[in-house]
Write a protein that holds these residues in place. Structure first.
Motif, PDB file in Angstrom:
ATOM      1  N   MET A   1       0.860  -1.005  -0.111  1.00  0.00           N
ATOM      2  CA  MET A   1       0.029  -0.300  -0.182  1.00  0.00           C
ATOM      3  C   MET A   1       0.789   1.148  -0.025  1.00  0.00           C
ATOM      4  O   MET A   1       1.812   1.557   1.137  1.00  0.00           O
ATOM      5  CB  MET A   1      -0.876   0.076   0.918  1.00  0.00           C
ATOM      6  CG  MET A   1      -1.921   0.796   1.106  1.00  0.00           C
ATOM      7  SD  MET A   1      -3.127   1.558   2.964  1.00  0.00           S
ATOM      8  CE  MET A   1      -3.504  -0.011   3.168  1.00  0.00           C
ATOM      9  N   ASP A   3       1.569   5.227   0.685  1.00  0.00           N
ATOM     10  CA  ASP A   3       1.796   5.597   1.794  1.00  0.00           C
ATOM     11  C   ASP A   3       1.287   7.192   0.902  1.00  0.00           C
ATOM     12  O   ASP A   3       1.487   7.876   0.124  1.00  0.00           O
ATOM     13  CB  ASP A   3       2.733   6.379   2.413  1.00  0.00           C
ATOM     14  CG  ASP A   3       3.305   5.291   3.682  1.00  0.00           C
ATOM     15  OD1 ASP A   3       2.304   4.816   4.101  1.00  0.00           O
ATOM     16  OD2 ASP A   3       4.394   5.683   3.697  1.00  0.00           O
ATOM     17  N   LYS A   4      -0.351   8.012   1.149  1.00  0.00           N
ATOM     18  CA  LYS A   4      -0.906   9.189   0.424  1.00  0.00           C
ATOM     19  C   LYS A   4      -0.445   9.974   1.403  1.00  0.00           C
ATOM     20  O   LYS A   4       0.021   9.729   2.796  1.00  0.00           O
ATOM     21  CB  LYS A   4      -2.346   8.852   0.465  1.00  0.00           C
ATOM     22  CG  LYS A   4      -3.166   7.907   0.075  1.00  0.00           C
ATOM     23  CD  LYS A   4      -4.156   8.298  -0.210  1.00  0.00           C
ATOM     24  CE  LYS A   4      -4.833   6.514   0.033  1.00  0.00           C
ATOM     25  NZ  LYS A   4      -6.502   6.483  -0.972  1.00  0.00           N
ATOM     26  N   GLY A 122       4.165   6.655   7.647  1.00  0.00           N
ATOM     27  CA  GLY A 122       3.130   5.147   7.545  1.00  0.00           C
ATOM     28  C   GLY A 122       4.853   4.294   6.835  1.00  0.00           C
ATOM     29  O   GLY A 122       3.945   3.077   7.072  1.00  0.00           O
ATOM     30  N   ASN A 150      -1.149  11.127   4.942  1.00  0.00           N
ATOM     31  CA  ASN A 150      -2.285  11.475   4.980  1.00  0.00           C
ATOM     32  C   ASN A 150      -2.871  10.573   6.353  1.00  0.00           C
ATOM     33  O   ASN A 150      -2.577   9.127   7.020  1.00  0.00           O
ATOM     34  CB  ASN A 150      -2.893  10.458   4.053  1.00  0.00           C
ATOM     35  CG  ASN A 150      -4.291  10.374   3.862  1.00  0.00           C
ATOM     36  OD1 ASN A 150      -5.307  10.092   5.300  1.00  0.00           O
ATOM     37  ND2 ASN A 150      -5.054  10.879   3.079  1.00  0.00           N
ATOM     38  N   ASP A 153      -5.168   7.270   6.177  1.00  0.00           N
ATOM     39  CA  ASP A 153      -3.954   5.780   6.535  1.00  0.00           C
ATOM     40  C   ASP A 153      -3.169   5.695   7.645  1.00  0.00           C
ATOM     41  O   ASP A 153      -2.718   4.504   7.787  1.00  0.00           O
ATOM     42  CB  ASP A 153      -3.054   6.572   5.203  1.00  0.00           C
ATOM     43  CG  ASP A 153      -2.104   5.374   4.381  1.00  0.00           C
ATOM     44  OD1 ASP A 153      -2.520   4.319   4.397  1.00  0.00           O
ATOM     45  OD2 ASP A 153      -1.320   6.125   4.777  1.00  0.00           O
ATOM     46  N   GLU A 156      -5.680   3.968  10.261  1.00  0.00           N
ATOM     47  CA  GLU A 156      -6.312   2.907   9.578  1.00  0.00           C
ATOM     48  C   GLU A 156      -4.757   1.355   9.686  1.00  0.00           C
ATOM     49  O   GLU A 156      -4.840   0.170  10.325  1.00  0.00           O
ATOM     50  CB  GLU A 156      -5.726   2.393   7.883  1.00  0.00           C
ATOM     51  CG  GLU A 156      -6.674   1.338   7.649  1.00  0.00           C
ATOM     52  CD  GLU A 156      -6.317   1.231   5.645  1.00  0.00           C
ATOM     53  OE1 GLU A 156      -6.610   0.836   5.046  1.00  0.00           O
ATOM     54  OE2 GLU A 156      -6.604   2.110   5.280  1.00  0.00           O
ATOM     55  N   LYS A 157      -3.212   1.724   9.991  1.00  0.00           N
ATOM     56  CA  LYS A 157      -2.213   0.949   9.836  1.00  0.00           C
ATOM     57  C   LYS A 157      -2.282   0.908  11.897  1.00  0.00           C
ATOM     58  O   LYS A 157      -1.711  -0.536  12.576  1.00  0.00           O
ATOM     59  CB  LYS A 157      -0.615   1.721   9.595  1.00  0.00           C
ATOM     60  CG  LYS A 157      -1.360   2.010   7.692  1.00  0.00           C
ATOM     61  CD  LYS A 157      -0.296   2.083   7.744  1.00  0.00           C
ATOM     62  CE  LYS A 157      -0.388   2.078   5.880  1.00  0.00           C
ATOM     63  NZ  LYS A 157       0.920   2.730   5.081  1.00  0.00           N
TER      64      LYS A 157
END
Length: 243
Positions: A1, A3-4, A122, A150, A153, A156-157
Motif C-alpha cells: 500500500m 502512503d498518501k 506510514g 494522510n 491512512d 488505518e495502520k
C-alpha cells in the motif's frame, strides 16, 4: 500500500550540519548489526523508530542517550531485543536487525546524520505490521516532531497494529498541533500512549522509556510489580486515563 501524503508547506531547512557518516558506512554497520540477530533471543521485541529529518538534529544525541537507558530497566521482567528504524531524506527508510546489544544500537545511531525530507510514518507502521506477522512484536516506540502524511491512512495502520497487539508509544517533540492530533490518534487506535518529548525533562522521558522497556517483555503485570512513578503513569495512559 503506498502512503498518501497531503500537500504541506515546505519546512525551512536549518543550517547544514557536518555529516557524521556516508551511506556506505551505514550499510556496513547494518550488515554488521544483522550478524548479531542470532543472539537476540529475548522474551520481548520492541521497535524503536526515529524521525531523522533535519529538524531532529538538535535532539538526536539526547535520543541516543535515552535509548541506551531503556535496556537498564528490563531487569527481572525479562530480556529485550530492539530493532532500530529511521527515516530521512527523499524516501529513505531503514531498519537494523533485532539486537539485545545496547552498544550496537548506540553505535548505529551515532553514525546516522539527519537529512532534510518529509515524514514517512506510514512506512514505519507498515514495517511494524510486517515484522509482527513474522514474529511477535510487543511494542513500537516512535519519536518525532512532525506529520506530513494522510492521517486516515496512518489511522488505518495504527488500528491494525492495535488488533495485532502492538501498542505504539509516541513521544512528540515540539508543539505542532497537526502532529499532536495524528500522534494521539495513532496511540489511541493502537492501544498505546502519547507523551511529550521535552529535552528539559530528560529524566522523566528516560523513566517513561524504561517503563516501555519493562512493558514489552512483561506487560501490565510487570509494570504493576515494579511500581515506580513512571510505571504508574504508563499504566494510567494505557488504560485510557492519560491521553
Amino acid at each position: 500500500m503506498s502512503d498518501k501524503k497531503q500537500p504541506v508547506p515546505a519546512r525551512t531547512s536549518p543550517a547544514p550540519v557536518k555529516p557524521q557518516s556516508n551511506a556506505g558506512e551505514i550499510d556496513a554497520f547494518i550488515r554488521q548489526a544483522r550478524t548479531l540477530a542470532a543472539s537476540a533471543t529475548g522474551s520481548g521485541r520492541l521497535i524503536l523508530a526515529l524521525d531523522a529529518t533535519m529538524s531532529r538534529q538538535p535532539t538526536w544525541d539526547l535520543a541516543c542517550e535515552l535509548q541506551g537507558q531503556m535496556f537498564d530497566a528490563v531487569g527481572k521482567a525479562g530480556t529485550l531485543s530492539v530493532q532500530l528504524v529511521y527515516f530521512r531524506g527523499l524516501g529513505e527508510c531503514r531498519s537494523s536487525a533485532f539486537v539485545s546489544d545496547t552498544n550496537a544500537l548506540k553505535q548505529l545511531m551515532t553514525r546516522i546524520e539527519c537529512r532534510s525530507g518529509h515524514t514517512q510514518i506510514g512506512k514505519v507502521l507498515t514495517h511494524a505490521l510486517k515484522q509482527t506477522a513474522a514474529a511477535k512484536v510487543n511494542a513500537l516506540v516512535y519519536i518525532g516532531d512532525a506529520m506530513e502524511e494522510n492521517i486516515d491512512d496512518l489511522a488505518e495502520k495504527a488500528g491494525s497494529l492495535g488488533l495485532h497487539g502492538v501498542p505504539v508509544f509516541v513521544f512528540q517533540e515540539g508543539h505542532d498541533s497537526g502532529a499532536e492530533k495524528a500522534f494521539k490518534e495513532i496511540a489511541r487506535l493502537s492501544k498505546g500512549a502519547w507523551f511529550r518529548f521535552d529535552r528539559r525533562a530528560a529524566a522523566t522521558l528516560a523513566g517513561l522509556l524504561s517503563a516501555v522497556a519493562v512493558f514489552a517483555p512483561g506487560g501490565l503485570k510487570a509494570l504493576e510489580a515494579r511500581g515506580r512513578p513512571e510505571d504508574r503513569l504508563m499504566i494510567e495512559h494505557l488504560r485510557g486515563g492519560g491521553n
